[in-house]
Design a protein around this motif. Sequence first.
Motif, PDB file in Angstrom:
ATOM      1  N   SER A  46      33.086  20.507  -6.475  1.00 19.96           N
ATOM      2  CA  SER A  46      33.154  21.637  -5.548  1.00 19.96           C
ATOM      3  C   SER A  46      32.077  21.553  -4.471  1.00 19.96           C
ATOM      4  N   LEU A  47      30.922  20.938  -4.798  1.00 23.23           N
ATOM      5  CA  LEU A  47      29.847  20.792  -3.805  1.00 23.23           C
ATOM      6  C   LEU A  47      29.997  19.507  -2.988  1.00 23.23           C
ATOM      7  N   ILE A  49      29.478  16.400  -4.027  1.00 25.10           N
ATOM      8  CA  ILE A  49      28.365  15.484  -4.292  1.00 25.10           C
ATOM      9  C   ILE A  49      28.838  14.034  -4.257  1.00 25.10           C
ATOM     10  N   LYS A  53      24.565  11.834   0.156  1.00 23.57           N
ATOM     11  CA  LYS A  53      24.629  13.206   0.653  1.00 23.57           C
ATOM     12  C   LYS A  53      23.259  13.889   0.569  1.00 23.57           C
TER      13      LYS A  53
ATOM     14  N   ILE B  66      21.775  21.983  -8.291  1.00 23.22           N
ATOM     15  CA  ILE B  66      21.881  21.314  -6.989  1.00 23.22           C
ATOM     16  C   ILE B  66      22.403  22.302  -5.957  1.00 23.22           C
ATOM     17  N   VAL B  68      23.621  22.656  -1.725  1.00 24.82           N
ATOM     18  CA  VAL B  68      23.968  21.909  -0.504  1.00 24.82           C
ATOM     19  C   VAL B  68      24.061  22.887   0.667  1.00 24.82           C
TER      20      VAL B  68
ATOM     21  N   LYS C   2      24.818  26.381  -0.852  1.00 21.09           N
ATOM     22  CA  LYS C   2      25.801  26.605  -1.907  1.00 21.09           C
ATOM     23  C   LYS C   2      25.205  25.962  -3.161  1.00 21.09           C
TER      24      LYS C   2
END
Lengths: 70, 70, 70, 70, 70, 70
Positions: A46-47, A49, A53, B66, B68, C2
């Motif tokens: 969902s992120l 990764i 990145k 994590i 982002v 996020k």
Amino acid sequence: MKVSARNQLKGKVKSIQDGMVNSEVVIELAPGVEITSIITKSSAESLGIKAGKEVYAVIKASNVMIGVDH
Amino acid sequence: MKVSARNQLKGKVKSIQDGMVNSEVVIELAPGVEITSIITKSSAESLGIKAGKEVYAVIKASNVMIGVDH
Amino acid sequence: MKVSARNQLKGKVKSIQDGMVNSEVVIELAPGVEITSIITKSSAESLGIKAGKEVYAVIKASNVMIGVDH
Amino acid sequence: MKVSARNQLKGKVKSIQDGMVNSEVVIELAPGVEITSIITKSSAESLGIKAGKEVYAVIKASNVMIGVDH
Amino acid sequence: MKVSARNQLKGKVKSIQDGMVNSEVVIELAPGVEITSIITKSSAESLGIKAGKEVYAVIKASNVMIGVDH
Amino acid sequence: MKVSARNQLKGKVKSIQDGMVNSEVVIELAPGVEITSIITKSSAESLGIKAGKEVYAVIKASNVMIGVDH
């Protein structure tokens, strides 16, 4: 979103290795300084990764222990 | 003792601020890369934490989230 | 930003009580459903937490235990 | 048993998905308010977790972070 | 209530020391085997914690690290 | 290394069960007093965990909750 966790360290994903449920993500914070994170595979997807990145390692201060050589 | 926590990042204590029960310790992992730890004041004393001391920031991989930018 | 934490529950700050180091924040997720968070006072200030503010309760799934009546 | 965790939120199991070691349990706290828990599969079995069962999401206040939109 | 935490070790309160917000509770699990818990003072009061009381130390398995001498 | 975690309880490995990613390690702290730890399989291997080995269960005081019968 801005979160209350004290540590939000900028880095770059060095590698990601997917298990069945979790993913292990290695983040380079500085040359030679790496931190490993385990998050769910669905969060990693969902992120978005992937190696290279730019991400943040987000850690509560109370989850950082200290060790010393003796 | 060798511990099972995945992350054991070498650094140097930049500052320590004592509260009544806890101490807040800022560790420099690399130039410009700092991580903050909150441990009990008695642990900080027992480990001899003071500015300039070489220490390790010890963090379980499952406690590293994590983030982002989006 | 996020973040990878699985639970990000929208709510409204019902009350905040500052200690010397930490703040205790009560968040209303739905009528009659409240969750309490303890974060550092400096984080609470930096996020501008005050009664009535819309916030998210952010919780890793592995930190949610389950209880049952027996 | 009565436990020291500050948050003990009543809800109903919406779904449970078993992995090899862990189970992911979604609990509905109120209409539209859901929280996800990851516990070991053996704990889930021992507690008799199944869809529809009344349970509590048990969370320490220090494990609840706060996020704000900016 | 029955909870999902894997470790629920029976013991007896050896001492309790109250701070302003938190209480430090030492629990004797067996002769010479003690474990220290920090919970909020209000939880300690609500549970009626005092020296000599039979209690359980409740710990998630994922919060138990392992150390070895080398 | 000496670490800041308050609880460092000496024991002996009673059993270890490997999953794909994690290992579940049961440690006997005293006759009849056992604690279960889940660590990554790679950590277990790196520490040389096997039945009979002397180890420490390392636990932060803030991760020890308290339960009471009612």
